[in-house]
Design a protein around this motif. Structure first.
Motif, short mmCIF file in Angstrom:
data_model
loop_
_atom_site.label_atom_id
_atom_site.label_comp_id
_atom_site.label_asym_id
_atom_site.label_seq_id
_atom_site.Cartn_x
_atom_site.Cartn_y
_atom_site.Cartn_z
N VAL A 167 1.98 1.73 -3.53
CA VAL A 167 0.87 2.23 -4.35
C VAL A 167 0.70 3.73 -4.16
CG1 VAL A 167 -1.65 2.21 -4.60
CG2 VAL A 167 -0.38 0.05 -4.54
N LEU A 170 -0.98 -5.85 -10.99
CA LEU A 170 -1.56 -4.84 -10.12
C LEU A 170 -2.28 -3.86 -11.03
CD1 LEU A 170 -1.71 -4.15 -7.10
CD2 LEU A 170 0.21 -2.58 -7.45
N ASP A 183 -6.91 0.72 -2.23
CA ASP A 183 -6.16 -0.48 -2.58
C ASP A 183 -6.94 -1.69 -2.09
OD1 ASP A 183 -4.31 -2.40 -3.18
OD2 ASP A 183 -2.74 -1.67 -1.83
N VAL A 228 -7.12 0.39 -6.93
CA VAL A 228 -6.11 -0.60 -7.32
C VAL A 228 -6.55 -1.97 -6.83
CG1 VAL A 228 -3.66 -1.18 -7.23
CG2 VAL A 228 -4.38 1.20 -7.01
N PHE A 244 -4.64 -0.74 -12.02
CA PHE A 244 -5.02 0.59 -11.60
C PHE A 244 -6.18 1.09 -12.46
CE2 PHE A 244 -0.84 0.08 -10.01
CZ PHE A 244 -0.61 1.02 -9.00
N ASN A 271 0.83 -1.20 0.00
CA ASN A 271 0.00 0.00 0.00
C ASN A 271 0.87 1.26 0.00
OD1 ASN A 271 -2.78 1.13 0.22
ND2 ASN A 271 -1.97 1.99 2.10
#
Length: 470
Positions: free
Chosen positions: A264, A426, A385, A419, A428, A261
């Motif tokens: 991110v 991953l 996230d 996300v 987005f 996180n």
């Protein structure tokens, strides 16, 4: 029937013609894995069998003018899955850009409240032969974590798996008199809810002040700097999306001793810093992100939305990406410890006592007077996230090659970055308003470079692939 919780109801009241409040997911499908081959008609019939096992998707909202409480959920006796499935053809050349335009148009559409508040849009005609499926659902129904769980109910771990057994309706029906009678009983609990909300809020203040003095507090709401996307939003929507290699993200996490996180948030900070600097509007103080936090298992009741919010500084004022990453991580650690002292029911308690008609009227006046353009900025954007499954998923027999989540935007915070991790990627999903951020793809396209500048600083590590494996 089941009465909406305070927070669920508040999200329903917030919805207006210029402010549709929806979450969603865009799945890119490899239809070559569908046993017997893909067809739109077959997808529709298979989806109908899946929805039969998910009562949540067969509920609609009912209210009464005599009801002093919040509206209720009831099972829709006239439910027809065909009313919720739409078919579109992506115009040539069939790239992500054309697909994104169609998705933005769907997110701008409000739901018909005479039926369940969701839609599945199927997009054919993509250049690579894949099919895209966008599922939108009103935020009053589920939050992000519950939405991910809902997705899992519609998917399988292998192609050709049989649909789950149908479930009988779960909340029953109601007429307007029973809705109103229940609302009177609901109204009787409001003083207790108000007392709880006031008590919890009052207790927060001295703790917040004490932590702030020690430098251990999260960002204070209404202190965010203003940017071009912190204004009143219109009813138009645009989206963009990008996938990063999850292994590369985790390599950065391990190398610098932070969390996924944290990485991110630091990636979002890098992308926004570069974008705002290029436009000559990079503020001297850090951007502030509202980060939804799940309180499932901690909050009371079984509301669709069980969330709280953490305010995190993105430290966009720091030029060095590694220094910025560590600053974001330190701030998040302090913010999480601070947030742990909050009452998990605080948002729900305030939502419970909000009068629906007055709440909606106040928001419409707030927009009509363009107050988001002049009042202090609560937060600059939302960053969410959502943990996703690590395995490969199949949607109605088709392998999901990417799954992009999208969250809503609000007046004063016209950018949402959500996300989700899935199958080595991953993913987005960015949503905004084209009247505020017309070049949203410029932000999305900046994420690989933002990851590269961190990966290049990992001591002794070879260059890592930044795009997710196909």
């Amino acid at each position: 029937m089941r009465r909406l919780s305070g927070l669920d109801a508040a999200l329903l009241y917030t919805d207006s013609p210029g402010l549709p409040v929806q979450i969603g997911g865009l799945a890119l499908l490899d239809v070559s894995t569908v046993p017997g081959g893909y067809s739109f008609e077959r997808l529709g019939s298979d989806l109908e069998a899946r929805v039969a096992a998910v009562p949540l998707l067969r509920r609609r909202v009912v209210d009464s003018r005599l009801n002093p409480g919040h509206p209720v959920w009831v099972d829709d006796p006239d439910f027809d899955v065909g009313r919720h499935v739409r078919r579109f053809t992506v115009p040539p050349p069939g790239t992500a850009a054309e697909l994104a335009v169609l998705c933005g148009q769907r997110f701008a559409q409000r739901f018909d409240r005479s039926g369940p508040l969701w839609e599945t849009a199927v997009f054919e005609g993509l250049a690579d032969g894949s099919v895209a499926v966008l599922t939108r659902i009103h935020h009053a129904v589920v939050d992000g974590l519950a939405g991910a769980t809902l997705l899992a109910q519609l998917c399988d771990r292998e192609p050709g798996a049989p649909p789950p057994r149908p479930e009988s309706p779960g909340v029953g029906g109601a007429n307007r008199l029973t809705v109103a009678a229940g609302g009177v009983a609901d109204l009787a609990t409001r003083p207790l809810d108000l007392a709880r909300a006031v008590r919890s809020s009052a207790a927060m203040v001295p703790r917040w002040v004490g932590r702030a003095r020690r430098g251990e507090a999260m960002a204070v709401p209404l202190t965010a700097p203003r940017t071009s996307f912190n204004r009143r939003v219109t009813g138009r929507r645009n989206v963009a999306f990008v996938t990063l290699d999850f292994a590369a993200v985790k390599a950065v996490k391990r190398a610098f001793g932070v969390t996924v996180n944290d990485v991110v948030l630091a990636l979002c900070a890098s992308v926004l810093r570069r974008y705002l600097a290029a436009r000559g509007e990079l503020p001297a103080s850090p951007l502030v992100a509202a980060v939804p936090v799940s309180v499932h298992g901690r909050a009371r009741g079984d509301a669709g939305n069980q969330i709280s919010v953490l305010m995190g500084r993105l430290h966009t004022e720091i030029a060095d990406p590694v220094v910025r990453l560590h600053a974001v991580a330190a701030d998040e650690t302090a913010a999480k410890a601070h947030h742990a002292t909050f009452d998990p029911d605080l948002l729900g308690s305030w939502g419970q006592v909000a009068p629906g008609a007055a709440f909606g009227a106040a928001l419409r006046l707030y927009s009509a007077l363009r107050l988001p353009n002049v009042l202090p900025v609560l937060n600059n954007l939302v960053v969410s996230d959502i943990p996703g499954p690590t395995d490969t998923l199949y949607y109605l027999g088709a392998r999901i090659t990417a799954l992009y989540p999208f969250g809503p935007i609000y007046h004063g915070a016209g950018l949402n970055i959500t996300v989700l991790s899935l199958d080595g990627g991953l993913h987005f999903g960015l949503q905004s308003c084209p009247d505020l951020l017309p070049d949203l793809w410029q932000l999305a396209d900046g994420f690989p470079a933002a990851l590269a500048e961190l990966a290049d600083r990992v001591p002794g590590a070879p260059p890592a692939p930044l795009a997710a494996p196909s």
